[in-house]
Design an enzyme around this catalytic site. Structure first.
Site, PDB file in Angstrom:
ATOM      1  N   GLY A  46       0.833  -1.188   0.000  1.00  0.00           N
ATOM      2  CA  GLY A  46       0.000   0.000   0.000  1.00  0.00           C
ATOM      3  C   GLY A  46       0.874   1.247   0.000  1.00  0.00           C
ATOM      4  O   GLY A  46       2.073   1.179   0.314  1.00  0.00           O
ATOM      5  N   GLN A  51       2.991   9.961   1.368  1.00  0.00           N
ATOM      6  CA  GLN A  51       4.288   9.283   1.531  1.00  0.00           C
ATOM      7  C   GLN A  51       5.266   9.660   0.417  1.00  0.00           C
ATOM      8  O   GLN A  51       6.465   9.426   0.553  1.00  0.00           O
ATOM      9  CB  GLN A  51       4.112   7.761   1.611  1.00  0.00           C
ATOM     10  CG  GLN A  51       3.405   7.301   2.885  1.00  0.00           C
ATOM     11  CD  GLN A  51       3.239   5.807   2.946  1.00  0.00           C
ATOM     12  OE1 GLN A  51       2.288   5.258   2.415  1.00  0.00           O
ATOM     13  NE2 GLN A  51       4.184   5.116   3.555  1.00  0.00           N
ATOM     14  N   CYS A  94       5.712  -0.243   7.617  1.00  0.00           N
ATOM     15  CA  CYS A  94       5.410   0.982   6.873  1.00  0.00           C
ATOM     16  C   CYS A  94       6.656   1.382   6.085  1.00  0.00           C
ATOM     17  O   CYS A  94       7.762   1.401   6.636  1.00  0.00           O
ATOM     18  CB  CYS A  94       5.015   2.099   7.839  1.00  0.00           C
ATOM     19  SG  CYS A  94       4.598   3.650   7.015  1.00  0.00           S
ATOM     20  N   LEU A  95       6.449   1.738   4.824  1.00  0.00           N
ATOM     21  CA  LEU A  95       7.592   2.121   3.988  1.00  0.00           C
ATOM     22  C   LEU A  95       8.220   3.430   4.479  1.00  0.00           C
ATOM     23  O   LEU A  95       9.374   3.704   4.166  1.00  0.00           O
ATOM     24  CB  LEU A  95       7.135   2.253   2.528  1.00  0.00           C
ATOM     25  CG  LEU A  95       6.564   0.951   1.920  1.00  0.00           C
ATOM     26  CD1 LEU A  95       5.983   1.215   0.545  1.00  0.00           C
ATOM     27  CD2 LEU A  95       7.626  -0.141   1.859  1.00  0.00           C
ATOM     28  N   HIS A 136      -4.653   1.470   7.779  1.00  0.00           N
ATOM     29  CA  HIS A 136      -3.277   1.986   7.892  1.00  0.00           C
ATOM     30  C   HIS A 136      -3.073   3.143   6.902  1.00  0.00           C
ATOM     31  O   HIS A 136      -2.546   4.205   7.270  1.00  0.00           O
ATOM     32  CB  HIS A 136      -2.305   0.835   7.602  1.00  0.00           C
ATOM     33  CG  HIS A 136      -0.858   1.201   7.538  1.00  0.00           C
ATOM     34  ND1 HIS A 136       0.069   0.737   8.441  1.00  0.00           N
ATOM     35  CD2 HIS A 136      -0.160   1.992   6.670  1.00  0.00           C
ATOM     36  CE1 HIS A 136       1.266   1.219   8.132  1.00  0.00           C
ATOM     37  NE2 HIS A 136       1.154   1.988   7.060  1.00  0.00           N
ATOM     38  N   GLU A 137      -3.525   2.934   5.649  1.00  0.00           N
ATOM     39  CA  GLU A 137      -3.323   3.975   4.621  1.00  0.00           C
ATOM     40  C   GLU A 137      -4.199   5.201   4.891  1.00  0.00           C
ATOM     41  O   GLU A 137      -3.766   6.337   4.680  1.00  0.00           O
ATOM     42  CB  GLU A 137      -3.605   3.416   3.223  1.00  0.00           C
ATOM     43  CG  GLU A 137      -2.719   2.241   2.800  1.00  0.00           C
ATOM     44  CD  GLU A 137      -1.240   2.487   2.949  1.00  0.00           C
ATOM     45  OE1 GLU A 137      -0.805   3.650   2.887  1.00  0.00           O
ATOM     46  OE2 GLU A 137      -0.500   1.502   3.149  1.00  0.00           O
ATOM     47  N   HIS A 140      -2.620   7.489   7.255  1.00  0.00           N
ATOM     48  CA  HIS A 140      -1.624   8.378   6.626  1.00  0.00           C
ATOM     49  C   HIS A 140      -2.274   9.680   6.146  1.00  0.00           C
ATOM     50  O   HIS A 140      -1.668  10.750   6.226  1.00  0.00           O
ATOM     51  CB  HIS A 140      -0.983   7.704   5.409  1.00  0.00           C
ATOM     52  CG  HIS A 140       0.178   6.800   5.721  1.00  0.00           C
ATOM     53  ND1 HIS A 140       1.320   7.256   6.334  1.00  0.00           N
ATOM     54  CD2 HIS A 140       0.382   5.485   5.489  1.00  0.00           C
ATOM     55  CE1 HIS A 140       2.187   6.246   6.458  1.00  0.00           C
ATOM     56  NE2 HIS A 140       1.645   5.156   5.960  1.00  0.00           N
TER      57      HIS A 140
HETATM   58  O1  K1U Z   1       3.973   2.294   4.028  1.00  0.00           O
HETATM   59  C1  K1U Z   1       2.880   1.809   3.803  1.00  0.00           C
HETATM   60  O2  K1U Z   1       1.854   2.378   4.112  1.00  0.00           O
HETATM   61  C2  K1U Z   1       2.831   0.468   3.121  1.00  0.00           C
HETATM   62  C3  K1U Z   1       2.785  -0.702   4.083  1.00  0.00           C
HETATM   63  C4  K1U Z   1       1.360  -1.157   4.165  1.00  0.00           C
HETATM   64  C5  K1U Z   1       0.994  -2.057   5.303  1.00  0.00           C
HETATM   65  C6  K1U Z   1       1.716  -3.183   5.622  1.00  0.00           C
HETATM   66  C7  K1U Z   1       1.332  -4.005   6.670  1.00  0.00           C
HETATM   67  C8  K1U Z   1       0.216  -3.706   7.386  1.00  0.00           C
HETATM   68  C9  K1U Z   1      -0.494  -2.576   7.099  1.00  0.00           C
HETATM   69  C10 K1U Z   1      -0.127  -1.761   6.037  1.00  0.00           C
HETATM   70  C11 K1U Z   1       3.695  -1.782   3.510  1.00  0.00           C
HETATM   71  O3  K1U Z   1       3.477  -2.239   2.436  1.00  0.00           O
HETATM   72  S1  K1U Z   1       5.011  -2.342   4.480  1.00  0.00           S
HETATM   73  C12 K1U Z   1       5.728  -3.640   3.483  1.00  0.00           C
HETATM   74  C13 K1U Z   1       4.928  -4.890   3.462  1.00  0.00           C
HETATM   75  O4  K1U Z   1       4.029  -5.070   4.263  1.00  0.00           O
HETATM   76  C14 K1U Z   1       5.209  -5.938   2.453  1.00  0.00           C
HETATM   77  C15 K1U Z   1       6.230  -5.808   1.538  1.00  0.00           C
HETATM   78  C16 K1U Z   1       6.441  -6.820   0.601  1.00  0.00           C
HETATM   79  C17 K1U Z   1       5.664  -7.944   0.581  1.00  0.00           C
HETATM   80  C18 K1U Z   1       4.647  -8.084   1.500  1.00  0.00           C
HETATM   81  C19 K1U Z   1       4.412  -7.091   2.430  1.00  0.00           C
HETATM   82 ZN    ZN Z   2       2.500   3.276   6.084  1.00  0.00          ZN
END
Ligand code: K1U
Ligand code: ZN
Length: 169
Positions: A46, A51, A94-95, A136-137, A140
């Site tokens: 996401g 971001q 979270c990225l 979560h998004e 943000h």
């Molecule tokens: O930064 C963000 O908002 C993105 C975040 C979204 C998220 C992840 C987990 C729970 C709630 C919301 C991410 O994508 S973190 C990376 C991640 O979860 C992932 C990366 C590669 C493969 C699978 C998952």
């Molecule tokens: Zn995030």
């Protein structure tokens, strides 16, 4: 399409509230295409526009597994219409807070309304990882990070760790 830079904590822009979008046009679709490319490259499931430094209420997501076909979702001006009383814990990442993962408790199911890639109004129910990710998004969009749901000690430790990583890079 272009890769955009993802903002990292403690960038103050991540704390700002994003504004509703006026309408879905080619310019907004170009932004959503850039967001999707940036999210896939990270990689993540996401991404909210803020971001990448754009304070507009826009989210992209793709919850397909690696072996599945891509399934991008675009949510413009999303609203939560209903949340379940039941809550579930999920280990979130979270990225914008790289390499930090912790459990957050959120409503298990939500009903949402948003405009899609073509500007069509959609109403749907979300559960499982879809419900977790959309909440979560949407946080943000209001300047809230998943670490804001943790204790002050854990949040401060997380930011300290991210700052240390950035210095070492
Ligand atoms: O930064 C963000 O908002 C993105 C975040 C979204 C998220 C992840 C987990 C729970 C709630 C919301 C991410 O994508 S973190 C990376 C991640 O979860 C992932 C990366 C590669 C493969 C699978 C998952
Ligand atoms: Zn995030």
């Amino acid at each position: 399409m272009a890769l955009r830079e993802i903002l990292i904590v403690p960038d103050p822009r991540l704390k700002q509230k994003s504004a509703p979008v006026e309408g879905v046009d080619d310019e907004l679709r170009a932004l959503m295409d850039d967001m999707l490319e940036t999210m896939y490259a990270a990689p993540g499931i996401g991404l909210a526009a803020i971001q990448i430094g754009v304070p507009q209420r826009v989210i992209v997501m793709d919850l397909a597994r690696q072996e599945e076909e891509k399934a991008p979702r675009f949510l413009v001006n999303p609203q939560i219409l209903w949340t379940s009383e039941e809550t579930v814990p999920y280990e979130e990442g979270c990225l914008s807070v790289p390499e930090i993962f912790d459990e957050v408790e959120r409503p298990a199911r939500v009903r949402i309304r948003y405009l899609d890639y073509h500007g069509k109004a959609v109403e749907e129910d979300a559960e499982g990882i879809f419900a977790v990710c959309v909440q979560h998004e949407m946080d943000h969009l209001d300047g809230v990070l998943f670490i804001d749901h943790l204790s002050r000690l854990k949040r401060e430790q997380a930011v300290k760790k991210v700052k240390k990583q950035a210095k070492a890079a």
